[in-house]
Design a protein around this motif. Structure first.
Motif, short mmCIF file in Angstrom:
data_model
loop_
_atom_site.label_atom_id
_atom_site.label_comp_id
_atom_site.label_asym_id
_atom_site.label_seq_id
_atom_site.Cartn_x
_atom_site.Cartn_y
_atom_site.Cartn_z
N ILE A 1 -105.15 67.67 132.56
CA ILE A 1 -105.52 68.09 131.26
C ILE A 1 -104.32 67.88 130.12
O ILE A 1 -103.28 68.52 130.54
CB ILE A 1 -106.15 69.20 131.31
CG1 ILE A 1 -107.44 69.31 132.17
CG2 ILE A 1 -106.67 69.88 130.02
CD1 ILE A 1 -107.87 70.82 132.41
N LYS A 2 -104.56 67.35 129.24
CA LYS A 2 -103.49 67.26 127.91
C LYS A 2 -103.48 68.36 127.05
O LYS A 2 -104.65 68.17 126.48
CB LYS A 2 -103.38 65.84 127.39
CG LYS A 2 -103.46 64.55 128.47
CD LYS A 2 -102.33 64.61 129.09
CE LYS A 2 -102.09 63.43 130.00
NZ LYS A 2 -101.06 63.56 130.94
N PRO A 3 -102.45 68.97 126.72
CA PRO A 3 -102.26 69.99 125.91
C PRO A 3 -102.09 69.58 124.64
O PRO A 3 -101.38 68.66 124.26
CB PRO A 3 -101.31 70.96 126.33
CG PRO A 3 -100.28 70.29 127.02
CD PRO A 3 -101.23 68.96 127.81
N PHE A 4 -102.58 69.98 123.46
CA PHE A 4 -102.34 69.92 121.93
C PHE A 4 -102.31 71.16 121.32
O PHE A 4 -103.39 71.94 121.68
CB PHE A 4 -102.89 68.82 121.57
CG PHE A 4 -104.12 68.76 121.10
CD1 PHE A 4 -105.17 68.53 121.92
CD2 PHE A 4 -104.56 68.99 119.75
CE1 PHE A 4 -106.59 68.79 121.62
CE2 PHE A 4 -106.01 69.09 119.29
CZ PHE A 4 -106.83 68.77 120.51
N THR B 1 -110.75 66.80 129.67
CA THR B 1 -109.71 66.02 129.59
C THR B 1 -108.47 66.35 128.76
O THR B 1 -107.26 65.76 128.86
CB THR B 1 -110.02 64.61 129.06
OG1 THR B 1 -110.77 64.81 127.80
CG2 THR B 1 -111.17 63.90 129.96
N SER B 2 -108.79 67.39 127.87
CA SER B 2 -107.63 67.90 126.98
C SER B 2 -107.92 69.39 126.67
O SER B 2 -109.26 69.63 126.79
CB SER B 2 -107.54 67.02 125.69
OG SER B 2 -108.69 67.24 124.92
N THR C 1 -112.69 68.04 125.36
CA THR C 1 -111.71 69.01 125.11
C THR C 1 -112.23 70.46 125.30
O THR C 1 -113.38 70.95 125.08
CB THR C 1 -111.40 68.91 123.52
OG1 THR C 1 -111.00 67.64 123.41
CG2 THR C 1 -110.02 70.19 123.22
N GLU D 1 -114.00 61.76 126.49
CA GLU D 1 -113.15 62.63 126.23
C GLU D 1 -113.75 64.08 125.82
O GLU D 1 -114.50 63.99 124.70
CB GLU D 1 -112.29 62.36 124.90
CG GLU D 1 -111.38 61.10 125.12
CD GLU D 1 -110.27 61.43 126.13
OE1 GLU D 1 -109.80 62.37 125.89
OE2 GLU D 1 -109.92 60.28 126.92
N CYS E 1 -112.89 63.58 120.03
CA CYS E 1 -113.42 63.88 121.33
C CYS E 1 -115.28 63.76 121.24
O CYS E 1 -115.65 63.95 120.35
CB CYS E 1 -112.98 65.29 121.76
SG CYS E 1 -113.69 66.83 120.91
N SER F 1 -107.15 72.32 123.66
CA SER F 1 -106.70 72.65 122.40
C SER F 1 -106.45 74.23 122.24
O SER F 1 -107.29 75.05 122.63
CB SER F 1 -107.93 72.20 121.47
OG SER F 1 -107.53 72.68 119.99
N THR G 1 -108.77 64.71 117.72
CA THR G 1 -108.95 64.11 119.10
C THR G 1 -109.89 62.95 119.18
O THR G 1 -110.11 62.03 120.07
CB THR G 1 -109.22 65.10 120.19
OG1 THR G 1 -110.45 65.61 120.08
CG2 THR G 1 -108.12 66.24 120.18
N THR H 1 -109.89 70.06 115.92
CA THR H 1 -109.83 69.59 117.10
C THR H 1 -110.66 68.27 117.14
O THR H 1 -110.01 67.37 117.83
CB THR H 1 -110.25 70.76 118.13
OG1 THR H 1 -109.43 71.62 118.15
CG2 THR H 1 -110.15 69.89 119.51
#
Length: 407
Positions: free
Chosen positions: A188-191, A97-98, A4, A2, A30, A100, A28, A24
């Motif tokens: 890619i996953k946003p948060f 992968t994500s 970010t 993972e 990560c 932030s 996560t 973050t």
């Protein structure tokens, strides 16, 4: 694995950035954080408060594991293209992968709803935008009001909450990030991390988390700013070499007075009527600040004017960069710095990326194709301009003399 990504300017790096990075990592779990940052000029078309290598050190000392550079055409573009270009860099890296990002509202579902409306309901929103443009609003304000009208009519959405969300710059960038991820069909996953402390535009330091705007103002006035920054970052700031955009006044006078209109019209992403406004005012605007003030209007915001003047200084050409696109791509990935314990991350990047990864420009420049060289050449110009703005000639060739930083 993972990993970010964070898109930032770190202008300068402050406690709010530290908070986002460590929240973050906590939320996560990560394995690493990769930041892509603006170079020596920012999205508002201004010189960064300190150079990109110093800001890279600030980031690496405070939780970021790998720092990449956002190329100058993208780093100084409007929010939509700033976001799209940054996401393209992460997408082409093939390791993120994500994503932030900080936001004033912290409401990811609502930000996602707004982003989706801007993509899928464009045919309904565009006439409303045109209506407000005719009333003399700038494009950002016209789109903001059009979106509020559309969402209030189409969804059960609180008008006051919508207005507040669309007036805050981090929310707006968050919406653009989500739009870009959608348009790139990205995995890619946003948060989002809710922004704490001062608002983006607040220009006074109150408490330990202040805005970058307030810190820059304190630097210029000699007021205390160190309590708002991690000590390792504050120690890297040099007040004696703060950049000044006023130093470009003579350059702009020369360019606007002696270039042909056709040559100025060929500058990337500047409306012709704004070019005409610059030409009209240049003879009665002896300073950079006066030219910006005279050219700012209901139609063109101060940031738009500043970005446009910087494009003229850099001689950014449409023939080199092409027409603006919702899926604009960066042609290379440049590494500014890496944590010593995360060289595995750099190795993963060089193995996975679909575009060249530059770690030593001096050695790799000759291996680039013509498009990549054109983008890099604009970066070299920007660095030379920045050296002039800071009266620090040692920076002029730093793109070649400074290798990527390992801490």
């Amino acid at each position: 694995m993972e990993i970010t990504g964070i898109i930032a300017e770190y202008n300068p790096f402050h406690n709010g950035h530290y908070y986002q990075i460590h929240q973050t990592k906590n939320q996560t779990n990560c394995d690493a954080v990769v930041a892509v940052i603006s170079g020596n000029f920012t999205q508002r078309g201004q010189a960064a408060i300190t150079d990109k290598f110093t800001r890279t050190k600030m980031a690496l000392l405070n939780g970021v594991d790998l720092v990449l550079e956002l190329p100058i055409p993208i780093a100084t573009a409007s929010a939509e293209f700033f976001a799209s270009g940054a996401i393209s860099l992460f997408e082409q890296s093939q390791i993120i992968t994500s994503l932030s990002f900080g936001s004033e509202c912290g409401n990811l579902p609502l930000l996602h709803k707004i982003a989706t409306s801007l993509i899928h309901d464009d045919s309904s929103i565009t006439p409303l935008v045109k209506h407000y443009l005719k009333q003399g609003l700038s494009f950002p304000r016209a789109r903001q009001q059009a979106l509020i009208d559309f969402l209030n009519h189409s969804y059960d959405t609180n008008h006051t909450e919508l207005t507040e969300i669309l007036q805050n710059p981090n929310n707006i960038l968050g919406i653009e990030y989500i739009k870009a991820l959608t348009k790139w069909h990205s995995s890619i996953k946003p948060f989002t991390i809710k922004r704490e402390g001062a608002h983006y535009h607040e220009d006074c330091i109150v408490g330990s988390i202040a805005s970058a705007t307030a810190i820059r103002k304190a630097l210029q006035t000699g007021d205390d700013y160190q309590s708002s920054m991690p000590s390792s970052a504050a120690q890297l700031l040099t007040v004696s070499s703060l950049p000044s955009m006023e130093k470009f006044s003579a350059f702009l006078h020369y360019k606007l007075m002696f270039s042909t209109v056709e040559d100025l019209y060929a500058t990337w992403d500047i409306p012709k009527d704004l070019i005409n406004t610059f030409i009209k005012h240049i003879s009665k605007a002896p300073s950079y600040e006066e030219l910006v003030n005279l050219s700012t209007s209901k139609t063109y915001t101060r940031s738009t004017v500043q970005r446009s003047l910087l494009r003229i200084l850099l001689d950014l050409k449409t023939t080199d960069l092409g027409k603006l696109s919702p899926t604009i791509k960066t042609p290379y990935i440049r590494v500014l710095g890496c944590k010593k314990d995360y060289t595995w991350l750099l190795k993963a990047l060089t193995q996975s990326a679909t575009i060249p990864v530059i770690t030593n420009l001096n050695k790799q420049y000759k291996t680039l194709n013509s498009l990549q060289k054109k983008w890099i050449d604009y970066e070299l110009k920007a660095t030379q301009l920045y050296a002039y703005a800071t009266s620090n000639p040692r920076l002029a060739m730093s793109d070649f003399t400074q290798s990527f930083i390992i801490l």
